[in-house]
Design an enzyme around this catalytic site. Structure first.
Site, PDB file in Angstrom:
ATOM      1  CB  CYS A   1      -0.953  -0.005   1.190  1.00 21.73           C
ATOM      2  SG  CYS A   1      -0.249   0.515   2.749  1.00 21.73           S
ATOM      3  CD  GLU A   2      -0.768   5.657  -3.346  1.00 21.01           C
ATOM      4  OE1 GLU A   2      -0.336   5.195  -4.420  1.00 21.01           O
ATOM      5  OE2 GLU A   2      -1.392   6.726  -3.268  1.00 21.01           O
ATOM      6  CG  HIS A   3      -2.277   5.237   2.052  1.00 23.06           C
ATOM      7  ND1 HIS A   3      -3.420   4.558   1.720  1.00 23.06           N
ATOM      8  CD2 HIS A   3      -2.249   6.325   1.251  1.00 23.06           C
ATOM      9  CE1 HIS A   3      -4.065   5.212   0.775  1.00 23.06           C
ATOM     10  NE2 HIS A   3      -3.374   6.288   0.457  1.00 23.06           N
ATOM     11  CG  HIS A   4       0.203   2.363   6.375  1.00 21.61           C
ATOM     12  ND1 HIS A   4      -1.050   2.350   5.804  1.00 21.61           N
ATOM     13  CD2 HIS A   4       0.114   3.147   7.477  1.00 21.61           C
ATOM     14  CE1 HIS A   4      -1.879   3.086   6.546  1.00 21.61           C
ATOM     15  NE2 HIS A   4      -1.194   3.576   7.567  1.00 21.61           N
TER      16      HIS A   4
ATOM     17  CD  GLN B   1      -8.103  -4.367  -3.004  1.00 15.54           C
ATOM     18  OE1 GLN B   1      -7.544  -4.567  -1.931  1.00 15.54           O
ATOM     19  NE2 GLN B   1      -9.248  -4.926  -3.333  1.00 15.54           N
TER      20      GLN B   1
ATOM     21  CG  HIS C   1      -5.368  -3.549   2.310  1.00 21.75           C
ATOM     22  ND1 HIS C   1      -5.045  -2.402   1.608  1.00 21.75           N
ATOM     23  CD2 HIS C   1      -6.171  -4.274   1.499  1.00 21.75           C
ATOM     24  CE1 HIS C   1      -5.647  -2.434   0.427  1.00 21.75           C
ATOM     25  NE2 HIS C   1      -6.345  -3.557   0.330  1.00 21.75           N
TER      26      HIS C   1
ATOM     27  CB  CYS D   1      -1.581  -0.821   6.527  1.00 16.42           C
ATOM     28  SG  CYS D   1      -2.856  -0.680   5.281  1.00 16.42           S
TER      29      CYS D   1
HETATM   30 ZN   LIG Z   1      -1.909   1.088   4.187  1.00 12.58          ZN
END
Ligand SMILES: [Zn+2]
Length: 215
Positions: free
Chosen positions: A97-100, A138, A166, A168
């Site tokens: 994931c590009e956030h975590h 996603q 996910h 995260c």
């Molecule tokens: Zn994430």
């Protein structure tokens, strides 16, 4: 021979994208994160870690240096009038994931209704890999896979469903371990014709039921 040299040159060139830090800089950044986590990057067990992490990044994010459209260029036009759904289900993918930068692990189901060209099924799996081996959201990955097939093969329609867990969500934050996220993108006949869409959805649901995952 010449062809091989050429493709190597190209991948080398793209791996030297402008602004890409050196391997040494990347390893230094890992040492910083190790210190941030509370450990000592100079202790024996961690000495090789920055190098290993940077090499792992080369695998996990190899998709930045490939063009997914390349995998769809070789098609077969002799389809003997075949005009039904082509479906490839349960393509495993591993992304982040590009956030975590946490893993997203799951499966992709792809269907398309060929106009006059079909592609080797392994190529669809390779296409998924190219997008998965980038930092992802996603929903975006789902749309990108569908758009790529649509623009290169120009079929009557494309359907993509992605189921992903996910990490995260499972290992931090709300710690929900059995949740998987389902996203879909329907184009052409799969969007406009409820029967075609239902045929696709039934095909992938039946599979899930058979595997005991539930529907
Ligand atoms: Zn994430």
């Amino acid at each position: 021979m010449r062809k091989i040299a050429k493709s190597n040159d190209r991948s080398k060139a793209s791996r030297k994208a402008p602004g890409r830090p050196s391997r040494g800089n990347a390893e230094q950044a890992v040492r910083t994160l190790l210190r941030w986590a509370g450990d000592d990057p100079e202790r024996e067990g961690l000495l090789g870690t920055p190098g290993r992490v940077v090499r792992a990044y080369e695998e996990w994010f190899a998709g930045y240096f490939e063009d997914p459209r390349d995998y769809l260029k070789r098609t077969f036009e002799e389809v003997a009038g075949y005009d039904e759904i082509v479906l490839l289900r349960d393509i495993r993918f591993e992304s982040h994931c590009e956030h975590h930068i946490a893993p997203i692990i799951g499966r992709v189901h792809i269907a398309y209704m060929p106009r006059n060209r079909v592609v080797g099924i392994s190529k669809l799996a390779r296409l998924v890999d190219v997008y998965a081996k980038r930092l992802q959201v996603q929903e975006k990955m789902t749309a990108e896979i569908a758009a790529c097939i649509d623009s290169v093969l120009k079929p009557y329609g494309v359907a993509v469903v992605v189921e992903g867990a996910h990490e995260c969500m499972t290992t931090r934050g709300i710690h929900k371990s059995d949740v998987s996220m389902v996203t879909s993108r329907m184009l052409g006949v799969f969007r406009d014709n409820p029967e075609t869409r239902q045929e696709f959805l039934s095909a992938i649901n039946l599979r899930s039921a058979a595997m005991g995952i539930g529907t």
